[in-house]
Scaffold this motif. Structure first.
Motif, mmCIF file in Angstrom:
data_model
loop_
_atom_site.group_PDB
_atom_site.id
_atom_site.type_symbol
_atom_site.label_atom_id
_atom_site.label_comp_id
_atom_site.label_asym_id
_atom_site.label_seq_id
_atom_site.Cartn_x
_atom_site.Cartn_y
_atom_site.Cartn_z
ATOM 1 N N THR A 428 0.873 -1.175 0.000
ATOM 2 C CA THR A 428 0.000 0.000 0.000
ATOM 3 C C THR A 428 0.915 1.231 0.000
ATOM 4 O O THR A 428 2.089 1.151 0.368
ATOM 5 N N GLY A 430 1.409 5.133 1.334
ATOM 6 C CA GLY A 430 1.015 6.291 2.116
ATOM 7 C C GLY A 430 1.201 7.540 1.269
ATOM 8 O O GLY A 430 2.216 7.677 0.580
ATOM 9 N N HIS A 505 5.398 7.124 1.062
ATOM 10 C CA HIS A 505 6.115 5.965 1.581
ATOM 11 C C HIS A 505 5.297 4.714 1.278
ATOM 12 O O HIS A 505 4.129 4.799 0.895
ATOM 13 N N SER A 507 3.871 0.846 2.562
ATOM 14 C CA SER A 507 3.522 0.027 3.710
ATOM 15 C C SER A 507 2.930 -1.268 3.164
ATOM 16 O O SER A 507 3.024 -1.540 1.962
ATOM 17 N N THR A 508 2.332 -2.073 4.036
ATOM 18 C CA THR A 508 1.725 -3.316 3.577
ATOM 19 C C THR A 508 0.257 -3.350 3.958
ATOM 20 O O THR A 508 -0.157 -2.787 4.984
ATOM 21 N N ASP A 529 9.737 -5.176 2.699
ATOM 22 C CA ASP A 529 9.453 -4.283 3.813
ATOM 23 C C ASP A 529 10.536 -4.509 4.860
ATOM 24 O O ASP A 529 10.729 -5.631 5.331
ATOM 25 N N ARG A 531 10.615 -4.142 7.836
ATOM 26 C CA ARG A 531 10.115 -4.644 9.124
ATOM 27 C C ARG A 531 9.709 -6.113 9.061
ATOM 28 O O ARG A 531 9.247 -6.669 10.050
#
Length: 631
Positions: A428, A430, A505, A507-508, A529, A531
């Protein structure tokens, strides 16, 4: 109308985040306005915008050229020297080239040490260059850098390596943007091309569409670097980084017309767009016929097990089951049901709480029979057609809730069953939303924090009805007044509105996971990712489905974790474990609690609005709860 005599090949879309500032669809529109017969986006280590770009180009009558700027670690460095990272512009000629490009950009993210920037080793290119055209990437490429540093011998060795990989698909790139590296390297690049019989090609690396966007782009670079616009020690936007029309490029390269002509030649050599595919699923039972037979057998067996606890002969259930099976198998979704049933069964066998069913999927008798759901659709009067309808072809989509603390175990099981390289999360993006971009822009302009914060709070913040800055200026009198009367505020809004909505940015997706029948980098480009050790698709939810991948939702629900903990505590105290599926639906004490609105911690019933609705309706039957939940 005759087309322009130039094709822009080095456009950073907005998915080279906080560097490029052009939506992929806007690239196609601008190319049409300028009469370009083709255009290419060439984002850093990414194909994020490839599908919307391809679709928009086709709709605009412009040929899409699919490219990526790949980061490559420089080979042949002295032992102990720190790594040097250069860039190489690659373009897909055909389906094989597109597949190789997907593999390379995926490798850049997945195969490098996490502490280093995304890149591939030079050796990674070996065996993955078929169907790819390479440009030497101007001032960001190793050739120009080496030649600008007067390292002719090292440049020759590097050129040898590139020629061995790309043969007649290698172009020496020239850009004329008053860049010191480009200026120092250009005569040597021309001499190298002439000596080796390599074609020259003209580019103008572009980050924004029109010349007037320059100041906003400069602000965006400051946001990216956490720098101030007035600072001298920062990266500044190039005045040349816009999509220049053909006549401007002709003026720049009047002495090298062949370099312009070769942009058309390259476009003519490329004939591929990001492919759209029918849904692709791993086979859980072998060939398609076996999958259908297994679904029918498992569903019939499961239904008979359910009917043992229900009074009556069950014929209505069996009739409904056969109808649903015909629809599911006729639409080609048998494998989807078996995959979902498999990981839900594994979760239950491993004492991982699973929700009883949510959304339209609860209307399926097949899902109930396979224990995907635990709600009797006939008893509750639920319609299968809300979930699947042959007249409205779309993928089925179960919203599956798992215990929040053990959801990852289920995903790990899926990875182990189908292969770690067959399973990925979904990206996804941002974005620079109204309030945030106003604050970011004000910060880099060094406006007083109090003033920026006050202006941002005047922008209405409705999650279900987001206001843009332009709408806020039109609809909030105080903002409109300050915009008209204060030059600094007007500059703030004018710049922020140009940046609003651009990706900031990655994200997931909170729940979405895709599962394929082959390594995913053969179907879509992948990202890592930082993280997580699980790959992420570079295409968002809309475009992974268009690329043929099927989304499975693994939702983590805290309520299930709380319920399991409550069962554990009761068992420890009372010596027996209550079964949630044995609870009756007519407990008067529960309805009294609901009627009081005493539902903090009750899933979907704890918001202030829902609690007011409960107090007003005073539910006394399960049907009342269904109606309130549907509000």
């Amino acid at each position: 109308m005759p087309h322009a005599s130039f094709v822009p090949l080095r456009i950073f879309s907005a998915y080279t985040m906080l560097e490029g500032a052009i939506d992929p669809k806007a690239v196609a529109k601008r190319a049409r306005e300028l009469g370009f017969p083709a255009a290419a986006i060439c984002d850093r280590n990414g194909l994020y915008g490839t599908m919307p770009f391809s679709d928009a180009c086709v709709a605009s009558g412009v040929q899409p050229v699919i490219g990526a700027l790949l980061c490559v670690a420089r080979p042949d460095l002295p032992q102990g020297a720190p790594p040097t990272f250069d860039w190489l512009a690659l373009y897909a000629q055909d389906a094989c080239g597109y597949d190789n490009l997907c593999a390379l950009v995926s490798a850049a993210h997945l195969d490098r040490p996490i502490e280093e920037q995304a890149h591939v080793s030079f050796d990674t290119l070996d065996g993955r260059t078929d169907g790819l055209i390479a440009l030497t990437a101007g001032a960001e490429g190793a050739l120009a850098r080496l030649l600008a540093e007067r390292q002719q011998a090292a440049a020759d060795v590097y050129a040898d390596r590139l020629q061995a990989l790309f043969r007649d698909r290698l172009y020496i790139e020239l850009s004329r943007r008053l860049d010191p590296v480009e200026g120092a390297a250009e005569p040597h690049l021309i001499a190298l091309a002439d000596g080796r019989g390599l074609p020259l090609i003209a580019t103008n690396p572009s980050c924004y569409a029109e010349e007037s966007f320059h100041e906003a782009h400069d602000v965006m670079l400051c946001i990216a670097a956490s720098a101030y616009v007035d600072s001298e020690e920062r990266t500044k936007s190039s005045l040349d980084a816009w999509i220049k029309p053909a006549h401007e490029m002709k003026r720049l390269f009047d002495d090298l017309p062949e370099a312009l002509a070769n942009t058309l030649v390259l476009a003519q050599r490329c004939a591929v767009a990001a492919p759209s595919r029918k849904p692709i699923l791993p086979s859980i039972a072998g060939d398609p016929t076996a999958v259908v037979e297994q679904l029918r057998a498992d569903a019939r067996t499961g239904l008979e097990a359910r009917l043992e606890k229900i009074a009556g002969d069950g014929e209505e259930y069996r009739t409904r089951l056969e109808f649903e099976l015909d629809v599911i198998t006729g639409m080609g979704f048998a494998g989807y049901f078996l995959i979902v049933a498999d990981f839900i069964k594994w979760a239950k066998d491993n004492n991982i709480p699973v929700g009883p069913g949510r959304g339209s999927g609860a209307g399926s008798v097949v899902a109930w029979s396979l224990t995907i759901t635990d709600l009797d659709p006939l008893k509750l009067g639920l319609l299968f057609e809300r979930f699947l309808n042959p007249d409205r072809v779309s993928m089925p989509d179960f919203d599956i809730d798992f215990c929040e603390t053990r959801r990852e175990e289920v995903i790990r099981y899926v990875q182990s069953k189908y292969g770690r390289d067959h399973v990925a999360q979904i990206i996804t993006f941002g974005r620079l939303k109204a309030r945030a971009v106003l604050k970011d822009t004000g910060r880099v302009l060094q406006m007083p924090y109090g003033q920026i914060d006050r202006l941002a709070k005047l922008v209405p913040n409705h999650p279900t009805d987001p206001w843009t800055l332009q709408r806020s200026l039109n609809g909030v009198a105080e903002l409109a007044s300050e915009y008209r009367s204060d030059r600094e505020v007007r500059r703030l809004f004018d710049l922020a509105m140009k940046l609003e909505g651009l990706p900031r940015h990655v994200s997931t997706h909170a729940a979405g996971v895709v599962i394929a029948d082959r390594p995913l980098d053969q179907l879509v480009p992948l990202y890592r990712d930082p993280r997580s050790d699980m790959p992420v698709t570079q295409f968002d939810m809309k475009y992974v489905e268009a690329a043929g991948l099927v989304k499975f939702d693994f939702l983590g629900l805290k309520t299930l974790s709380v319920l399991q903990r409550a069962q554990d505590l009761i068992e420890a105290r009372e010596g027996h474990r209550p079964g949630l599926d044995a609870l009756e639906w007519d407990d008067e004490a529960v309805y009294a609690l609901l009627a009081r609105g005493d539902t903090v911690g009750v899933f979907q019933m704890e918001s202030e609005g829902m609690r007011r609705a409960l107090v007003g309706v005073r539910p006394s039957a399960f049907g009342d709860i269904i109606a309130i939940g549907a509000l």
